[in-house]
Design a protein around this motif. Sequence first.
Motif, mmCIF file in Angstrom:
data_model
loop_
_atom_site.group_PDB
_atom_site.id
_atom_site.type_symbol
_atom_site.label_atom_id
_atom_site.label_comp_id
_atom_site.label_asym_id
_atom_site.label_seq_id
_atom_site.Cartn_x
_atom_site.Cartn_y
_atom_site.Cartn_z
ATOM 1 N N PHE A 1 0.805 -1.299 0.105
ATOM 2 C CA PHE A 1 0.114 -0.086 -0.045
ATOM 3 C C PHE A 1 0.876 1.434 0.142
ATOM 4 O O PHE A 1 0.502 2.197 -0.334
ATOM 5 C CB PHE A 1 -0.801 0.156 1.096
ATOM 6 C CG PHE A 1 -1.416 -1.499 1.427
ATOM 7 C CD1 PHE A 1 -1.857 -2.134 0.784
ATOM 8 C CD2 PHE A 1 -1.169 -1.885 2.998
ATOM 9 C CE1 PHE A 1 -2.408 -3.524 1.160
ATOM 10 C CE2 PHE A 1 -1.217 -3.343 3.183
ATOM 11 C CZ PHE A 1 -2.184 -4.130 2.434
ATOM 12 N N ASN A 2 2.099 1.199 0.866
ATOM 13 C CA ASN A 2 3.033 2.429 0.897
ATOM 14 C C ASN A 2 2.379 3.533 1.169
ATOM 15 O O ASN A 2 2.750 4.575 0.613
ATOM 16 C CB ASN A 2 3.548 2.507 -0.757
ATOM 17 C CG ASN A 2 4.161 1.351 -1.285
ATOM 18 O OD1 ASN A 2 4.854 0.554 -0.295
ATOM 19 N ND2 ASN A 2 4.109 1.139 -2.654
ATOM 20 N N LEU A 3 1.512 3.753 2.045
ATOM 21 C CA LEU A 3 0.748 4.767 2.962
ATOM 22 C C LEU A 3 1.895 5.436 3.690
ATOM 23 O O LEU A 3 2.523 4.567 4.242
ATOM 24 C CB LEU A 3 -0.353 4.513 3.529
ATOM 25 C CG LEU A 3 -1.478 3.843 2.543
ATOM 26 C CD1 LEU A 3 -2.784 3.526 3.526
ATOM 27 C CD2 LEU A 3 -1.841 4.781 1.590
ATOM 28 N N PHE A 4 1.806 6.649 3.820
ATOM 29 C CA PHE A 4 2.763 7.256 4.876
ATOM 30 C C PHE A 4 2.347 7.032 6.333
ATOM 31 O O PHE A 4 1.159 7.408 6.430
ATOM 32 C CB PHE A 4 2.843 8.824 4.705
ATOM 33 C CG PHE A 4 3.523 9.279 3.099
ATOM 34 C CD1 PHE A 4 4.671 8.961 2.920
ATOM 35 C CD2 PHE A 4 2.556 9.731 2.390
ATOM 36 C CE1 PHE A 4 5.069 9.233 1.648
ATOM 37 C CE2 PHE A 4 3.169 10.190 1.117
ATOM 38 C CZ PHE A 4 4.545 9.804 0.691
ATOM 39 N N PRO A 5 2.943 6.395 7.146
ATOM 40 C CA PRO A 5 2.272 5.918 8.347
ATOM 41 C C PRO A 5 2.029 7.107 9.417
ATOM 42 O O PRO A 5 1.175 6.903 10.477
ATOM 43 C CB PRO A 5 3.565 5.060 8.944
ATOM 44 C CG PRO A 5 4.615 5.439 8.268
ATOM 45 C CD PRO A 5 4.203 5.798 6.662
ATOM 46 N N HIS A 6 2.634 8.021 9.273
ATOM 47 C CA HIS A 6 2.767 9.392 10.161
ATOM 48 C C HIS A 6 1.563 10.091 9.628
ATOM 49 O O HIS A 6 1.457 11.418 10.300
ATOM 50 C CB HIS A 6 4.172 9.836 10.286
ATOM 51 C CG HIS A 6 4.647 10.503 8.941
ATOM 52 N ND1 HIS A 6 5.018 9.853 7.792
ATOM 53 C CD2 HIS A 6 4.475 12.030 8.547
ATOM 54 C CE1 HIS A 6 5.429 10.580 6.873
ATOM 55 N NE2 HIS A 6 5.081 12.012 7.156
ATOM 56 N N MET A 7 0.924 10.013 8.491
ATOM 57 C CA MET A 7 -0.074 10.909 8.054
ATOM 58 C C MET A 7 -1.412 10.229 8.052
ATOM 59 O O MET A 7 -1.501 8.910 8.106
ATOM 60 C CB MET A 7 0.239 11.049 6.827
ATOM 61 C CG MET A 7 1.209 12.075 6.267
ATOM 62 S SD MET A 7 1.100 12.616 4.692
ATOM 63 C CE MET A 7 2.769 13.622 4.679
ATOM 64 N N LYS B 1 -9.778 10.718 9.238
ATOM 65 C CA LYS B 1 -9.074 10.779 10.324
ATOM 66 C C LYS B 1 -8.160 9.790 10.777
ATOM 67 O O LYS B 1 -7.403 10.065 11.669
ATOM 68 C CB LYS B 1 -9.684 11.703 11.336
ATOM 69 C CG LYS B 1 -10.435 13.048 10.695
ATOM 70 C CD LYS B 1 -9.395 13.908 9.922
ATOM 71 C CE LYS B 1 -9.986 15.289 9.433
ATOM 72 N NZ LYS B 1 -9.272 16.080 8.758
ATOM 73 N N ALA B 2 -8.449 8.664 10.270
ATOM 74 C CA ALA B 2 -7.840 7.238 10.789
ATOM 75 C C ALA B 2 -6.188 7.259 10.349
ATOM 76 O O ALA B 2 -5.967 7.762 9.422
ATOM 77 C CB ALA B 2 -8.493 6.110 10.528
ATOM 78 N N PHE B 3 -5.335 6.471 10.933
ATOM 79 C CA PHE B 3 -4.317 6.244 10.565
ATOM 80 C C PHE B 3 -3.890 4.973 10.047
ATOM 81 O O PHE B 3 -4.706 4.203 10.272
ATOM 82 C CB PHE B 3 -3.148 6.436 11.804
ATOM 83 C CG PHE B 3 -2.568 8.043 12.096
ATOM 84 C CD1 PHE B 3 -1.736 8.670 11.531
ATOM 85 C CD2 PHE B 3 -3.748 8.688 12.744
ATOM 86 C CE1 PHE B 3 -1.451 10.071 11.826
ATOM 87 C CE2 PHE B 3 -3.376 10.083 13.014
ATOM 88 C CZ PHE B 3 -2.324 10.891 12.556
ATOM 89 N N PRO B 4 -3.069 4.819 9.036
ATOM 90 C CA PRO B 4 -2.872 3.539 8.482
ATOM 91 C C PRO B 4 -2.780 2.405 9.448
ATOM 92 O O PRO B 4 -3.463 1.352 8.913
ATOM 93 C CB PRO B 4 -1.677 3.585 7.455
ATOM 94 C CG PRO B 4 -1.674 5.233 7.194
ATOM 95 C CD PRO B 4 -2.136 5.815 8.534
#
Length: 261
Positions: A104-110, A149-152
Amino acid sequence: MANPASPDTCPSLVTLTRVVKDYGPLRVLDHLDLAIHDGEKVALIGPSGSGKSTILRLIKGLEHPSDGVVAINDCPVVVRSLSKGLFAPRRKTEHQVGMVFQHFNLFPHMNVEQNIIEAPLRVLRISMAEARERAAHYLEQVGLSEKAKAFPSTLSGGQQQRVAIARALAMQPRIMLFDEVTSALDPELVSEVLNVIRKVAHEQKMTMLLVTHEMNFARDISDRVIFMEHGKIVDDGTPQEVLVTPKNPRTKQFLRLVGQP
């Protein structure tokens, strides 16, 4: 199945001309010629290592061909730097192509919304209000409006992949590439991601290329199916011709091996 894009009415949007891709001594694509028409939905199938994902990476500009030309609207995807002898993405094409990867390569801190608005803000330089509007729209399209507003780390794998799809769509690309997007998911999560891609394919007019091992899915959403092996196109036709009533012996053998009747 989506409405077929006729070569007579839809010009070639993506072209690969005599494309060779080598990784050291390994030839992954062997003088490949391929034309994808504007609005076409194309599934790439075949055994692992046949060059399917490499085609997507070349179109996106993440790789460059060892020989031949990859072009979008007759504009090469990569150009050689005269000063350094290196290849670099051509700005005229790089933002026309969206890609969703196996992971998925989502930014974990966003959070989810921040993941989606980052590229439109920085690359397209649209306003914050427009970026958030796009995020809300595409989150609704993938069925995750309540997760803005949830985090990955709090999302399932299927939800993370759906966010990745929304993120790619938020750039409003002309071409969408999906590289085995369900291969990293638990089996029970596969259908939720496939259903989102199916919805995008049926509702959007954009050109789509999908590398997939889900044959029923390929048959459902594609105008065209391409079977590859050893860096070459072995079979190319409608889902009916390639997946339902194949005439090519190698295609028949492959479909038997993956459990298709």
